[in-house]
Each structure stands twice: as C-alpha cells, then as structure tokens.
Design a protein around this motif. Structure first.
Motif, mmCIF file in Angstrom:
data_model
loop_
_atom_site.group_PDB
_atom_site.id
_atom_site.type_symbol
_atom_site.label_atom_id
_atom_site.label_comp_id
_atom_site.label_asym_id
_atom_site.label_seq_id
_atom_site.Cartn_x
_atom_site.Cartn_y
_atom_site.Cartn_z
ATOM 1 N N TYR A 738 38.834 36.858 33.444
ATOM 2 C CA TYR A 738 38.746 35.417 33.652
ATOM 3 C C TYR A 738 37.309 34.914 33.817
ATOM 4 O O TYR A 738 37.092 33.713 33.903
ATOM 5 N N ASP A 739 36.348 35.812 33.903
ATOM 6 C CA ASP A 739 34.977 35.410 34.202
ATOM 7 C C ASP A 739 34.042 35.759 33.051
ATOM 8 O O ASP A 739 34.194 36.802 32.401
ATOM 9 N N LYS A 741 29.921 36.072 32.684
ATOM 10 C CA LYS A 741 28.634 36.074 33.364
ATOM 11 C C LYS A 741 27.520 35.964 32.336
ATOM 12 O O LYS A 741 27.501 36.715 31.350
ATOM 13 N N GLU A 771 29.101 27.994 38.229
ATOM 14 C CA GLU A 771 27.805 28.245 38.867
ATOM 15 C C GLU A 771 26.704 27.837 37.906
ATOM 16 O O GLU A 771 26.401 28.555 36.953
ATOM 17 N N SER A 789 27.686 31.344 35.777
ATOM 18 C CA SER A 789 29.044 31.880 35.778
ATOM 19 C C SER A 789 29.990 30.847 35.192
ATOM 20 O O SER A 789 29.879 29.653 35.495
ATOM 21 N N LYS A 791 34.226 30.154 34.191
ATOM 22 C CA LYS A 791 35.621 30.549 34.335
ATOM 23 C C LYS A 791 36.378 30.211 33.059
ATOM 24 O O LYS A 791 36.212 29.133 32.483
ATOM 25 N N SER A 793 40.288 29.968 31.357
ATOM 26 C CA SER A 793 41.676 29.803 31.792
ATOM 27 C C SER A 793 42.690 30.069 30.700
ATOM 28 O O SER A 793 43.885 30.083 30.972
#
Length: 952
Positions: A738-739, A741, A771, A789, A791, A793
């Motif tokens: 889900y992330d 970076k 972020e 960062s 996210k 979905s």
C-alpha cells in the motif's frame, strides 16, 4: 529539521495567517478566547517555518500566569515548537570548523523554566500531570535539569495520575541524559515500585526499568512472580516483552519465566493470553508448550468478546502452528471448527482451510458429522447463503476423497441439496464419488432418479444426465433411468402451445373512475387500474421439458447423447424388442430436439449447428449398423476413461502442490559445509535465534532480500530532470503493497546557494501523498536526498509528476524546473494466484468491467505466445497445457490477485491462420475499472514492444 511531535490542521487559520504584530496585539487581550486564537496562529506560523521572535516575550508577559486550562495546553504546544536557542554567529560557525556548533539558550527561557516549575508544583493534580507529560517531549538538557527535583517530588504525590506521569518523565530524562542529570534513576524507580499500588504507575515504572536497567527489572519480577496476574494487562505485556528479550540473549533463562507465561495463558485479557501463547511458541517447540498455546488460540477464537479481526489473526497463528505441529492441532480440531458459528464468511473459509489439512482417520467421523449438521442448517439460515454451503460441500468432498469410509454417509445427505443454490458443487461431488467408489453407484443412482424431477438448474441437469448415461450398468437401473428421462422429457414436439401464449394476453387491466370521500369530508375523483383475478394454475410441466421447450439447445444435445448411450448399453443387457422400443422413442425425441433448435431464439443460434451435427450422429449410430459398430465403444467407454484421467490429473496436481509445500517446509536451513553455532557457547553479545522478530524474520516479513537488491533498486531509479538543468534530480521508487516510498536525489550544479528548495509533487490516479517533502537550502555543487511517501488504495496505473522550486540567492530569482513523470506499473501490485474452475466461471459472470484487447504479435507459435502473456502479466495459467497438443486454436484462462484483494480474470482465445499469423482476442474482467484498463494497457504495450523488437 526541528523536533516536533504534533501537527495542526489548516482550518485553524482559515482566511490566512495574521501578521506578527496582530498576533502580539491579540495576546495582550483580556479575553482568553482571543488569546487562544492568537496562540494557535503563532503555533501554526512556527510550524510553517516562520520565526516570530517578538511573540515569545508576549506569551511570557500575558499568558504565562493565566489559569485558563485550554490556554495552558496551547502554551505547552508553543513551548515545544518555539526556538529555544540563539542563532549562531558567523564567527562561531567558523570556529566550529565543521564540528558541532555550540548553542546558547535564549535568556527568555529562564522565565519559561520558572513557569514550568510552577506548574510542576501546582496544587491541581491534572495541571501537574499535563506538565509531566509535556516534559516527556523535551530534549533540551538545560530545560530538564532545573526541573528534575520537582519531578522526583511528584513521585510521592498522593494522586496516581501525577505519579504515573512522573515515572515516565524520569524514564525520558534518564534515557536522554542519564549520566549527567539523573544517574540514580533506576534505583529511584526501583524503590518507587516497592511501595506503588496503582496499576498504571507500576506499569510505567517497570517500563523504565525494563529499558534502562534490565537487571533490576528481572530482580523485581523474580520477587513478585505470583502477583503478576494482579498487576494489570499493561504490566503483563511488559513482562512478556522482557521474557522474549532475555531468552533471546540467554536461552538458559527460559526456565525462570515458563511458570509466569503459563499463568498468563489463562488471563482474562485477550491481548495478554494471545501474547503469552505467541511468546511460548517462539521460545519452545516442546509438545506441551505448543499444545497449551494452541488451546489458548482456540479459546480466543471462540470467545464472543473478540471481533472478526482478532479471530483472523488467531487463525493465522493456528495456520503457522499447523505447518510444524499438525498432530497437536488434530487434538483440538473440534474446538477450531466451533468457529464456524461466526457470521463472517472469511473466518469460516479460513477455519475450513486449516482443518481440511489436519483431518485424520481418528477424527474424520466427528468432523464430517459436524459439517453435515452445518450443511443442514443452511436450509433454514439465509445469513451466510449459498457461498457458505458451497464451502462446506467442498470440505466434505475433500474428506470423502481422502477417507472412503465416510463417503457413503455423506453423499445421500448432500443429494438432498440438488435443488438448492449449492447444487452444482453437490453434483460435482456426486460425479467424482460415482467414479471412485463403484460399490456406491447403485444406491446413488436410485437417489438421483428420485430427485431428477426437482432439479431446476440447467448445468446440474446436464451433469445428472451424463451420470445416468455413463453408469447405468444393470438392466433394472437402465430401464428405470430411461423411463424417468423420457417421462421428464415428454412427447415431441418441444414447442410452446398456443394456449399458453394466449393466456398471457388474455386479461388486460381496465381503467375505472369513481368518487370518494376524503378525510375532511370533501369529495374527490379517483382513477385506478383494475385487473381480473387470475386463476391459480399450478404448472405441472417437468423441469427437463421446460428447459428444452425454452430453447436450451446445449441441454438438448446432452439429452440425445444420454439416450444414445442407454440404447447402446441396453443391447448388451435387454432383449431385442425392448431395445427396439427404446431406440424408437429416442429417435423421436432427437427429431423433436432438432426441430426445437431450428426454431430457437437468437441467444442459442450459435449452438444450433453443433446441436444438429451431434444429434444427427446419435441418430446414425442408433439406425445405421456400420456407424453403430464404429462408434459404440467410443460412446460407452471414451467418456468415462477421459473423466477418470481428469480425476487422476486433479489428484496429481494436488499432490504436487502438497509436495512443493512440504519441500519448502523441509528445506534445510544450513548446508553441509556451513559452520555450526552452539547457543550454549555463544557470549551474551551474540544473542540467539529464538524469537519471531529477529532480523532475518523481519526481512522476510517485509519482503526484503539482500541478494540482488542493488540490481532491483537500479531498475526502479528514474531520471526526473535533464543533465543541462541547473538542478539535477533522480528518484528511487520503492513499492511495498500500500505504500510507495520516494527517495529523491537533488544535486545543485550551479556555483550559487539555493534556498527554499522544495519538490512539489502531485499524483494522478488512486494515489495520495501523505508525506510531502520539506524545503531545504543547498550549497554550491552540493547534493541532498529528499523523501516522500505516497499511499495507494487500488490497483490502477498511476502517474507522479511535479516541479522543483527554489530561490537563487545570487540572482534573487525564483526558478521552476519541471520534472519527468513517474509511471507506476501495475505489475508491482499483481500476484499470481489459483482458483477453481467453478470460482473462475462465477466471477466471470459476476464481474461487470471487461476490456477486450485484439492480439497483434509477431509470435507464430501458440504456446510461445501464451507463455509470453503469462510471464508479462505475472499471472497464473489455470488451463493445463503440456505443449504436445497440436492444433490451430488455443483457449486458456489466467488468474491473478492484487495486493488489495482484487481479482483479475483473463481469457486468451487465439487462432493460427493459414499464413502463420496469430489472431484473436484477450478479454480481461475485473470488479473495478482500474485493474481492467491497466492490465489491458500492459498487454497492449507488451505485444507492441515484442513486435518491434523482433522486427528489428
């Protein structure tokens, strides 16, 4: 970057921030509400990078002595973010010569420290406690030092709220400056623990000893082992964490903690008992320990206080235990099956998956009887529906396949569900039992003939007819089956009668107008439609005839094949007269089916030619002696042998899957020439591999592998700006479920200092930046790494784009550098998965989003093209192909699942033309639009890229 533990929402200062002068003026107001708004604005300005030096003295003068509690809380936030040190001068920077720059505290902070001490000595215990909590966020030695005597005094306060926060403050101070400020902290807290009676204060004090003085914590625990259950849940969790840490370093200490861990297994707190069971399994593999942990898990699983998320976590732990200790779980299998009472289908599915692998000859009777009761319950329960019944039938099918003794007891019970929603799974189970257990065929056929008239599903009827045509081996069963099928079919022609069509249009509604009296006594006109009462007419037409009359061409061809097989087998079992009578009835019925196919609607036109050819072949086999001689063996033996090979291949695939999993479990952790490490001979600094949160296990959990990591990172590095731009930027993209970076490397290629440099990012698709990068100042020819960062979905191809904005101090200009887009590939989220053919078909019919991609490729081999698509899309091929098959057509189903739980279905239908080129379509279906479109774009780009590469 400044240290800060909180953030404020932007709506606090809607309409823009006031100026420093306006904030200073509002702070002088006598209204506490105005002061609060001004202080909020000052905090928000400081968080945004403003300095506001005038505000500090204004807060000290007009707010520091206020008794308003909300204002006091805001001041604590203000003290946290306000600059506390003077800016270093140029001479101090030069004298530091690259080393740490000495910092001088602002003179105003002396007044602030005095105000903080007043709150520490405040008569209100909640003001004291709030101030102690605030001190846990301060990292400045000059501020904490003068306050520590007051903090120590708070350890003896009468109120537990003050004492527990004072223990945390001592822990914080000792962790940061223990050698200078409070060297006697552990002894102070140890003495505090001896007399403390509050659970929260005791837990915080033990937390301090646990982290700062492990020897004292173990000594205290040894004195109070019998009282741990009385000290609360938080204290017990700390004891378990201490146990894991000590035993990982020194395995010989396990015996000291075993008794307290076993006592915690029966704790009333679900968190404590769960952690105790997990700790016990991680420290010991003894059967008694595993058995106690498994029993605790089963108790948590069936506890009504736990929600579905907790139960799923417990089931995951039981699944882990199953791989290494299946015999232990066999003892509690009935306790695990009690979780089937949960209304959540995911929990029921997980329970059946776990118990299906640990069923043994000792418990199979109890397991199957419980599953039968659950199946019978589904008749009256509508909460879980047909999906739950299908899962139960699959589990019973698996038990009956592995243990033949239970097959006879369950097959008759399940056949009562042939007229319900889960009938397809039942008839598939019955078909497999018919082939695998010949001694049960007569009883199953008798039961099947009695329930034939109740079947309403077309697919179930097709399988039933195939079973009757293949397995009616005795004269009595054969005659009964032929009579029942012809009776259900009825006499031709198979068309709707005119009387039935006229009845539908016979009565039309009539328009009637009448006067009515309303509630207030006035008159009104009412117009209504009236219909004549319809006569209740019970339709006694058999379901098989209804389907044939309705134009089901495919079912008609199945009926023809079944009647043909019965007639051919009757020639060996019955007299010639009876066989001739059967042939006449069959041929008449087949002629009626052909006539029905010619008059069917457009939905079945595509099957009309196939039906005619098949029925014509059946009639020729029955009437032409030459055709009869050639095709008799094919009709009577080929179908059953093919089905037998299918069952064998399915069993072989399941066996191969179990072997693969077993080989993974038994893979040696050390090779023959590796060094042997004896835990008893290790020193305390080396530790031991005993816990689940070791480095290697953590690396496996997050999917990181050291081998090949450099190559994988280089594959995910993207250039954002050009080499001729004043600022060069490139980004390393790391995707983990889900992330996303982003590590952005920014290089200043100019001889000037760039201030307020920020990377402004935006996204397109189902992504959200959580972020954002902060502003930085970069020196000449210097570089910096900026992190962000994002996210994700849903599984959808997305784009990240943005600009770099900075101020050039030499020229005073504001410069913008546009960045290249970062394309997020859907392949980062797709994982190959396996599902049954029935599940694939049901999802294919259910999913509404479809993407149809035409095949355009230079590949000339069918299997090579299929393998290329499977490899390029990271999907699993569900259709077995051995490569030795020859032909000009290929159809295959592919399946995958995203990390978000979304299903992706792909059907590849390709044909090889006479000129050697491949044509056809790839159809993609999914529940959401994003995955269908993204996967289609991926397939299209892969085909084009391959065609161009081969053309060159």
């Amino acid at each position: 970057e400044s240290y800060c533990t909180f953030s404020l929402s932007s709506d606090l200062t809607a309409g823009g921030l006031p100026s420093e002068e306006e904030i200073a003026k509002d702070l002088e107001s006598n209204d506490a509400k105005v002061k609060r708004q001004a202080l909020k604005a000052a905090i928000y300005a400081l968080l945004g990078g403003e300095t506001m030096p005038r505000i500090l003295m204004q807060v000290i003068r007009f707010c520091i002595n206020s008794q308003d509690h909300q204002l006091k809380k805001l001041m604590m936030l203000y003290w946290e973010v306000v600059p506390k040190y003077q800016e270093p001068t140029s001479d101090e920077i030069l004298r530091a010569a690259g080393g740490p720059i000495p910092r001088k505290m602002l003179p105003e902070m002396i007044l602030v420290c005095n105000a903080l001490m007043n709150d520490l000595n405040h008569p209100n215990e909640y003001v004291r406690g709030s101030m102690l909590r605030f001190l846990c966020k301060i990292k400045d030695e000059e501020i904490l030092g003068p306050l520590l005597p007051s903090v120590k005094a708070c350890l003896e306060h009468r109120h537990p709220y003050v004492r527990k926060n004072a223990a945390l403050t001592v822990f914080h101070a000792h962790k940061l400056f223990g050698d200078h400020l409070i060297p006697d902290g552990p002894e102070l807290i140890s003495n505090f623990l001896e007399t403390e009676t509050d659970a929260g204060a005791r837990r915080n004090a033990f937390l301090m000893l646990f982290n700062q003085s492990e020897e004292l914590s173990i000594e205290y625990l040894a004195k109070n082992l019998d009282k741990v259950s009385e000290y609360g849940d938080g204290f017990a969790l700390l004891v378990l964490e201490l146990t894991r840490r000590v035993c990982r370093r020194d395995p010989n200490q396990k015996s000291r903690f075993v008794r307290v861990i076993f006592a915690m297994l029966s704790s009333e707190s679900a968190a404590v008992s769960y952690e105790a069971a997990w700790t016990l399994v991680s420290l010991s593999s003894a059967p008694s320990a595993v058995r106690a942990a498994a029993t605790t898990y089963a108790t948590l699983l069936n506890s009504p206080q736990n929600d579905n998320n907790v139960k799923m976590i417990v089931l995951e732990r039981l699944d882990d235990l199953k791989t290494k200790n299946p015999k232990v779980l066999q003892e509690i299998i009935m306790d695990i099956l009690r979780a089937l009472s949960s209304p959540d289908l995911a929990i029921c599915k997980k329970v059946l998956d776990i118990t299906g692998d640990i069923v043994s000859s000792r418990n199979v009777q109890d397991v199957v009887s419980l599953l039968k009761k659950e199946v019978i319950k589904t008749k009256s329960e509508t909460e879980k529906g047909a999906a739950y019944r299908t899962m139960l039938i699959k589990s019973i099918h698996g038990c009956a396949t592995r243990f033949p003794l239970v097959a006879e007891g369950v097959v008759h019970t399940l056949m009562d569900f042939l007229s319900t929603d889960g009938s397809m799974q039942v008839i598939i189970f019955v078909r497999a039992i018919m082939e695998q257990y010949p001694e049960l065929r007569s009883s199953i056929l008798s039961k099947l003939l009695t329930t034939l008239s109740e079947i309403t599903s077309r697919n179930v009827m097709c399988v039933c007819l195939w079973i009757l045509g293949e397995y009616c081996d005795t004269s009595d069963i054969l005659q009964e089956a032929f009579s029942d099928v012809t009776t259900q079919l009825g006499e031709p022609p198979f068309v709707k009668t005119k009387v039935e069509e006229v009845k539908k249009d016979k009565e039309e509604p009539k328009l009637v107008t009448k006067n009515v009296i309303l509630a207030d006594g006035t008159y009104a006109t009412q117009t209504v439609y009236t219909e004549a009462k319809r006569e209740k007419h019970e339709d006694t037409t058999p379901s098989l005839r209804k389907m044939i009359v309705g134009g089901d061409v495919y079912l008609g061809s199945i009926v023809s094949s079944t009647l043909t097989k019965m007639c051919l087998r009757a020639s060996y079992l019955l007299e010639a007269v009876a066989v001739k009578d059967m042939v006449v009835k069959s041929v008449l019925a087949m002629c009626g089916i052909v006539k029905m196919a010619e008059n069917c609607n457009a939905a079945h036109q595509s099957n009309q030619a196939d039906c005619k050819d098949r029925v014509t072949l059946c009639i020729r086999v029955l009437l032409d002696p030459v055709a009869n001689e050639k095709f008799k063996d094919i009709f009577l033996t080929q179908g059953r042998s093919t089905f037998s090979h299918f069952l064998a291949s399915v069993k072989e695939r399941e066996g191969a899957g179990s072997k693969d999993s077993a080989s993974k479990e038994t893979t040696p952790v050390a090779q023959a020439d590796d060094l042997i490490h004896f835990r008893q001979l290790r020193n305390q600094a080396q530790g031991a591999d005993l816990d689940l949160d070791d480095g290697s296990d953590l690396a496996r959990a997050i999917g990181y592998s050291g081998a090949g990591s450099l190559e994988s990172e280089l594959n995910h590095v993207y250039q954002l700006s050009g080499f001729s731009d004043p600022v060069y930027a490139e980004v390393l993209v790391t995707v983990h479920d889900y992330d996303i970076k982003l590590e952005i490397l920014v290089i200043n290629r100019t001889p000037n200092t760039l201030s307020n440099l920020s990377v402004e990012l935006n996204t397109m698709g189902d992504m959200k930046i959580v972020e954002r990068p902060q502003s930085h100042t970069i020196g000449p020819l210097d570089q910096i790494t900026i992190r962000a960062s994002i996210k994700v979905s849903s599984t959808e191809t997305g784009h990240i784009f943005g600009t770099i904005v900075y101020d050039d101090l030499a020229t005073g200009n504001k410069v913008l550098v546009n960045l290249n887009d970062i394309h997020m590939d859907i392949m980062d989220y797709i994982r190959p998965a396996i599902c049954t053919d029935e599940s694939f078909r049901s999802m294919w019919a259910e999913f509404e989003w479809e993407n149809k991609v035409a095949i355009t490729t230079s590949i000339t081999d069918l299997f090579e093209f299929l393998n290329h698509v499977v490899k390029s899309t990271n999907m699993k091929c569900l259709t077995p192909h051995d490569g030795s098959e020859k032909g000009n057509f290929l159809a295959s189903n592919l399946y995958a699942r995203s990390v978000f739980g979304e299903d992706a279905l792909v059907n590849v239908s390709v044909e090889k033309k006479d000129d050697g080129k491949l044509t056809g379509y790839i159809r993609i279906r999914s529940k959401t639009q994003g995955i269908a479109l993204s996967l289609g774009d991926r397939i299209t780009s892969v085909q084009r890229g391959l065609a161009e590469g081969q053309a060159q």
